[in-house]
Scaffold this motif. Structure first.
Motif, short mmCIF file in Angstrom:
data_model
loop_
_atom_site.label_atom_id
_atom_site.label_comp_id
_atom_site.label_asym_id
_atom_site.label_seq_id
_atom_site.Cartn_x
_atom_site.Cartn_y
_atom_site.Cartn_z
N ILE A 108 0.92 -0.95 -0.12
CA ILE A 108 -0.08 0.02 0.08
C ILE A 108 0.75 1.33 -0.20
N ARG A 109 0.75 2.07 -0.83
CA ARG A 109 1.65 3.14 -1.26
C ARG A 109 0.91 4.55 -1.15
N VAL A 110 1.22 5.54 -0.23
CA VAL A 110 0.19 6.65 -0.07
C VAL A 110 1.38 7.83 0.22
N THR A 111 1.05 9.17 0.23
CA THR A 111 1.55 10.26 0.66
C THR A 111 1.40 10.80 1.80
N GLU A 112 2.44 11.22 2.41
CA GLU A 112 2.20 12.00 3.82
C GLU A 112 1.12 13.08 3.57
N GLY A 113 0.14 12.91 4.66
CA GLY A 113 -1.03 13.96 4.50
C GLY A 113 -2.04 13.47 3.68
N ASP A 114 -2.16 12.47 3.13
CA ASP A 114 -3.51 11.73 2.34
C ASP A 114 -4.50 11.34 3.37
N LEU A 115 -5.50 11.48 3.08
CA LEU A 115 -6.88 10.82 3.84
C LEU A 115 -6.57 9.11 3.41
N VAL A 116 -6.52 8.29 4.33
CA VAL A 116 -6.43 6.87 3.77
C VAL A 116 -7.58 6.14 4.35
N ARG A 117 -8.28 5.50 3.53
CA ARG A 117 -9.44 4.60 3.96
C ARG A 117 -9.25 3.24 3.51
N ILE A 118 -9.24 2.14 4.48
CA ILE A 118 -9.00 0.76 4.08
C ILE A 118 -9.98 0.07 4.41
N ARG A 119 -10.69 -0.40 3.58
CA ARG A 119 -12.02 -1.26 3.82
C ARG A 119 -11.41 -2.87 3.88
N VAL A 120 -11.67 -3.37 5.19
CA VAL A 120 -11.21 -4.74 5.32
C VAL A 120 -12.62 -5.50 5.33
N ILE A 121 -12.79 -6.58 4.39
CA ILE A 121 -13.75 -7.52 4.17
C ILE A 121 -13.18 -8.74 4.91
N ASN A 122 -13.77 -9.21 5.75
CA ASN A 122 -13.69 -10.74 6.17
C ASN A 122 -14.62 -11.63 5.43
N SER A 123 -14.26 -12.43 4.57
CA SER A 123 -15.25 -13.14 3.66
C SER A 123 -16.19 -13.95 4.57
N ASN A 124 -17.16 -14.20 3.83
CA ASN A 124 -18.32 -15.04 4.62
C ASN A 124 -17.90 -16.42 4.87
N GLU A 125 -17.07 -17.10 4.15
CA GLU A 125 -16.81 -18.50 4.34
C GLU A 125 -15.73 -18.66 5.38
#
Ligand code: CU
Length: 432
Positions: free
Chosen positions: A118-135
């Motif tokens: 994952i690569r971002v720049t200092e000051g960016d607003l970062v949103r990381i959606r983590v999905i835990n799969s059904n199975e």
């Protein structure tokens, strides 16, 4: 096959190099740390960073080297860059981790071990959606190193919903990227060692607002695999009774009890060796410092430590697959500067290292400063340690890079740089 692959990789790197040279105006850009005359746009910066255009790709361990996922980019009302990522956790993934048929029963972020860089720049607003799969059958989370609110830390202490995402649920972690540097990310659900060993980890790069000096960049994540999972389960305090001084007279039988009924013969031998070694060391210390010889209690502690040392790995790698860069040497050019972002996510073994043959590198611990900490050819990492290496080769040839622990090298953590071009003169302390 070997040659073909090497040429294929050479051509890929050549394309990267050609691409890099096409943005030559950047070479006149103020170097990292100096005040720029103009501010670089996030679009142009993402080009320089070699951000992938295929966010859903499952990079191979070869592709992982230059696969930088910079997210879906947008702007908020204030004009701030927003980067959105989706990480899908899947259990029961069959991951090839060698060229000899070893398949790891892994858990993955987006289908690979390690997960995407994952690569971002200092000051960016970062949103990381983590999905835990059904199975899936376990809760999971995302713990990123760096600065953020506790509710986005991905641990269950404090009762935050992002600390344990149940199967079939998701959680979006949000933070402003700071400070610049290179970081690990990983699942933080107990037993953490197992969730890490299974493969739920990756690298996050927070770039400085003003770019570092431009050079060809690579990501290398160091890991290992405890393939038989024989030690899975929580690590707990040893029973207090083991350390009851009133039982010292019966130390021998206590030790047997402490070793547990499921200790193997091998375990017992190791225990004896450990005790002997400790005794010898302690005796030497006694001579020097006049401390007392170890008590039965201390010996019992070493029994527990010996038990811990049974947790280790059968295969070690850089970027997920044993000996991959031996099969596919990384083609470099003499005189050209290279930057490697490196993260150590080895579990169970306390120490890992990175040794480069035939060149010296400038090392930036954690990547959080613009000046290097030292110039060396070997750097040592404890668990979770990371940094940035910058180097150039003076002479052509094939050079190894590997852990300096011979066992790790023999078990997969070794690769090759195929350095091409004419010899060049690299000034003292070379660096970049
Ligand atoms: Cu997990």
């Amino acid at each position: 096959m070997f040659t073909q692959n090497a040429y294929f990789f050479a051509s890929v790197l050549s394309i990267i190099l050609i691409f890099s040279s096409t943005i030559s105006p950047f070479s006149n850009f103020p170097t990292f740390g100096q005040a720029p005359a103009t501010h670089i746009s996030s679009e142009r910066y993402d080009n320089i960073k070699n951000c992938t255009t295929d966010l859903s790709k499952k990079p191979t361990s070869i592709e992982y080297l230059t696969y930088f996922n910079c997210g879906h980019v947008s702007k908020d009302e204030s004009g701030r860059t927003v980067r959105q990522f989706t990480l899908i956790v899947q259990e029961n993934q069959k991951i090839p981790i060698s060229y000899e048929g070893h398949i790891f029963d892994g858990w993955t972020f987006n289908g690979t071990i390690p997960g995407p860089t994952i690569r971002v720049t200092e000051g960016d607003l970062v949103r990381i959606r983590v999905i835990n799969s059904n199975e899936n059958t376990h809760p999971h989370s995302l713990h990123t190193h760096s600065i953020h609110y506790a509710k986005n830390d991905g641990v269950s202490m404090g009762g935050y919903p992002g600390g344990a995402i149940s199967p079939g649920r998701s959680f979006t972690y949000e933070f402003v990227a700071q400070p610049y540097g290179v970081y690990p990310y990983h699942c933080h659900v107990d037993p953490i060692a197992d969730h890490i060993n299974r493969g739920l980890y990756g690298m996050m790069i927070i770039d400085p607002k003003e770019p570092r000096p431009q050079m060809t960049e690579m990501a290398m994540l160091l890991n290992g695999y405890d393939m038989d999972f024989d030690q899975e389960g929580p690590t707990t305090l040893p029973p207090a009774a083991l350390f009851d001084t009133s039982l010292q007279d019966d130390a021998g039988s206590n030790m047997t009890a402490g070793a547990d009924s499921n200790e193997t013969n091998t375990g017992s031998n190791m225990t004896n060796m450990t005790n002997m070694t400790n005794m010898t060391n302690m005796t030497n210390m006694t001579n020097m410092t006049h401390v007392s010889v170890p008590s039965a209690t201390e010996e019992e502690t070493s029994v527990e430590q010996a038990g811990e040392e049974e947790r280790d790995n059968e295969i070690y790698t850089v970027n997920g697959k044993a000996f991959d860069y031996m099969m596919h040497p990384i083609v470099l050019q003499t005189g050209k500067p290279y930057r490697i972002y490196v993260v150590n996510m080895l579990e169970f073994d306390l120490v890992n290292s990175f040794h480069v043959h035939g060149a010296m590198f400038d090392y930036y611990t954690a990547g959080t400063d613009e000046t290097s900490d030292y110039n060396t050819d070997i750097v040592t990492f404890s668990q979770g340690d990371r940094g940035i290496m910058e180097f150039r080769y003076a002479y052509p040839g094939t050079y190894m890079f590997h852990a300096h622990q011979t066992e790790f090298t023999d078990l997969g953590w070794m690769g090759l740089f195929d350095v091409r071009g004419d010899p060049v003169n690299i000034p003292e302390h070379q660096g970049t």
